[in-house]
Design a protein around this motif. Structure first.
Motif, mmCIF file in Angstrom:
data_model
loop_
_atom_site.group_PDB
_atom_site.id
_atom_site.type_symbol
_atom_site.label_atom_id
_atom_site.label_comp_id
_atom_site.label_asym_id
_atom_site.label_seq_id
_atom_site.Cartn_x
_atom_site.Cartn_y
_atom_site.Cartn_z
ATOM 1 N N VAL A 1 49.899 30.678 36.644
ATOM 2 C CA VAL A 1 48.604 31.083 37.214
ATOM 3 C C VAL A 1 48.349 30.437 38.576
ATOM 4 O O VAL A 1 47.764 31.062 39.463
ATOM 5 C CB VAL A 1 47.440 30.785 36.250
ATOM 6 C CG1 VAL A 1 47.595 31.611 34.974
ATOM 7 C CG2 VAL A 1 47.311 29.322 35.939
ATOM 8 N N LEU B 1 47.936 32.387 42.032
ATOM 9 C CA LEU B 1 46.736 32.209 42.861
ATOM 10 C C LEU B 1 47.114 31.905 44.301
ATOM 11 O O LEU B 1 46.564 32.489 45.250
ATOM 12 C CB LEU B 1 45.878 31.080 42.292
ATOM 13 C CG LEU B 1 44.719 30.601 43.156
ATOM 14 C CD1 LEU B 1 43.711 31.732 43.387
ATOM 15 C CD2 LEU B 1 44.037 29.389 42.542
ATOM 16 N N ARG C 1 48.317 34.956 46.103
ATOM 17 C CA ARG C 1 47.230 35.881 46.386
ATOM 18 C C ARG C 1 46.403 35.390 47.575
ATOM 19 O O ARG C 1 46.118 36.143 48.518
ATOM 20 C CB ARG C 1 46.332 36.049 45.150
ATOM 21 C CG ARG C 1 45.058 36.828 45.431
ATOM 22 C CD ARG C 1 44.438 37.405 44.172
ATOM 23 N NE ARG C 1 44.274 36.434 43.100
ATOM 24 C CZ ARG C 1 43.223 35.638 42.953
ATOM 25 N NH1 ARG C 1 42.226 35.689 43.825
ATOM 26 N NH2 ARG C 1 43.148 34.794 41.944
ATOM 27 N N LEU C 2 46.031 34.115 47.544
ATOM 28 C CA LEU C 2 45.215 33.568 48.631
ATOM 29 C C LEU C 2 45.957 33.633 49.964
ATOM 30 O O LEU C 2 45.382 34.028 50.988
ATOM 31 C CB LEU C 2 44.832 32.119 48.315
ATOM 32 C CG LEU C 2 43.848 31.915 47.168
ATOM 33 C CD1 LEU C 2 43.607 30.432 46.932
ATOM 34 C CD2 LEU C 2 42.528 32.634 47.445
ATOM 35 N N GLU D 1 50.661 38.721 43.648
ATOM 36 C CA GLU D 1 50.310 37.789 42.577
ATOM 37 C C GLU D 1 50.954 38.233 41.260
ATOM 38 O O GLU D 1 51.576 37.441 40.549
ATOM 39 C CB GLU D 1 48.791 37.702 42.415
ATOM 40 C CG GLU D 1 48.366 36.803 41.258
ATOM 41 C CD GLU D 1 46.854 36.707 41.092
ATOM 42 O OE1 GLU D 1 46.136 37.607 41.605
ATOM 43 O OE2 GLU D 1 46.394 35.743 40.463
ATOM 44 N N ARG E 1 53.754 36.129 39.096
ATOM 45 C CA ARG E 1 53.530 35.709 37.711
ATOM 46 C C ARG E 1 54.628 36.246 36.812
ATOM 47 O O ARG E 1 55.117 35.552 35.916
ATOM 48 C CB ARG E 1 52.150 36.164 37.243
ATOM 49 C CG ARG E 1 51.041 35.396 37.953
ATOM 50 C CD ARG E 1 49.665 35.737 37.460
ATOM 51 N NE ARG E 1 49.533 35.518 36.021
ATOM 52 C CZ ARG E 1 48.384 35.458 35.390
ATOM 53 N NH1 ARG E 1 47.254 35.607 36.073
ATOM 54 N NH2 ARG E 1 48.347 35.265 34.100
#
Lengths: 226, 226
Positions: free
Chosen positions: A95, A99, A102-103, A204, A208
């Motif tokens: 996770v 994250l 994605r950021l 993301e 994952r």
DNA sequence: GCAATCTAAATTGTCGACAAATATTTTGAC
DNA sequence: GTCAAAATATTTGTCGACAATTTAGATTGC
């Protein structure tokens, strides 16, 4: 006015707590000091040329990072991961790395990743085919740094650094398994493609998936790896 | 054979490092020692009746947890969150709490959560309407502990505990804002309903939505809150 | 009266010494 | 020779003292 603290600087100068910490952290992460290895305060204090009190303070910090375990009156040993702990690490990494990607994808212009797309291109595949796993690990480390920079979240970056310290050797062993590096390379190409297109959600999701794949790979070969 | 370390035990006994750490951690998390507050080694060593060396070791640990900041030769101050750091915390909390809820829902039989469903039922709504925010925070803490237990991932649990230390007061202030507690209660009822039905994915999604909501609320009122 | 400078107090950084606990070796009985 | 108990050595835990640095206060000069 204060100007030290940045460099290890002049030879012979006493190492600061932070510098000792950095050395020990790196040695433990690379299994230079392998799991189960006993760390003696007096030996380290002599090695670094400082008093035991400073070593002790460092111990407090790296214990907090789960790199060592302290047993009262019996000293310090380098943490040996149990299989359960390894799985836990994968779950959290999944996770957090997701994250971060994605950021980073959201924060930075898509062109940012062009050089990384190239870095994970055809030459890299050749390297992996020829068994240059060190080079592959290197590339992964660079990618990770670029991502944590782009994510622009220092808290997240420090968490990921800590997880990396705890899993570095484990991942290194995973990468050596037949086919795993090649698979990982393909997955990272997909991830980078998504980032290159600015599709943060997809990047993301792919990251994952990538980590779940590594976790599954670890599950299959854990007897060999731990 | 070794039997200490569990209890603070007999009055007058010297507090272990762990006990001092626990006390300081709690005081800082509750803003008993407010942000910006200077911590003097000698004062604390006198207060706890131990030598400065031990206080120093504790400082190393709580610095690692970002609860204090150490400035060389100038001492220790309790960390004051910047708005950016607060947003970072929300982003990390979102994925980690989501993960915890998913794991807990997957691991435990759905009946596990029945008492919590009831705890967040009608009486709780009455409490919130009447301004019993302490009670609401209490319920949230219980829920969080049950979830971290159910998730069965000690690493994740410790990460969440650390994040809680850093955001406890911030959340407390959020909850006091008009309507926020009521909204949170509704959201947690939905989350618990999903958990009660064993729908881990949905519970995770809802929890992440809940934290994003809290983040947005913080964004709007940050001038009031920080 | 105010600013700059010097002095004294307070605070942090570092260390070596001693006490307590644990590990190792020696000793002695069988 | 083997095992148990005692003696010794090593290692960790704790502390108070001293040095270095910063802060606060007093003094001086303008």
């Amino acid at each position: 006015m204060v100007k030290r603290s940045v460099k290890t600087a002049v030879r012979g100068e006493k190492p600061q707590v932070d510098e000792i910490l950095e050395v020990l952290r790196e040695k433990i992460a690379n299994h230079d000091l392998p799991p189960g290895c006993k760390l003696r305060e007096s030996a380290l204090s002599e090695e670094f040329g400082v008093s035991r009190a400073r070593i002790r303070e460092v111990f407090g910090v790296i214990e907090e990072r789960s790199l060592i375990e302290r047993i009262p009156n019996r000293g310090v040993v380098v943490t040996r991961l149990t299989p359960a702990q390894a799985f836990d690490l994968f779950d959290v990494r999944e996770v957090l790395e997701g994250l971060a990607i994605r950021l980073a994808t959201q924060n930075m212009p898509p062109e940012t990743w062009q050089d990384l797309v190239e870095m994970f291109g055809e030459p890299a595949e050749k390297g992996v085919r020829e068994g240059d796993f060190e080079g592959y690990m290197e590339k992964l480390a660079i990618l990770r740094h670029r991502i944590t920079n782009g994510a622009d979240n220092p808290l997240l970056a420090s968490q990921l650094d800590r997880l990396d310290d705890q899993t570095r050797v484990l991942v290194k062993r995973l990468v050596i398994l037949p086919g795993r590096a090649a698979e990982g390379l393909v997955e990272h190409r997909q991830i980078l493609a998504a980032m290159r297109h600015g599709d943060a959600e997809e990047a993301e999701r792919l990251k994952r998936e990538n980590i779940r794949g590594a976790r599954e790979c670890f599950r299959r070969y854990q007897k060999l790896i731990l």
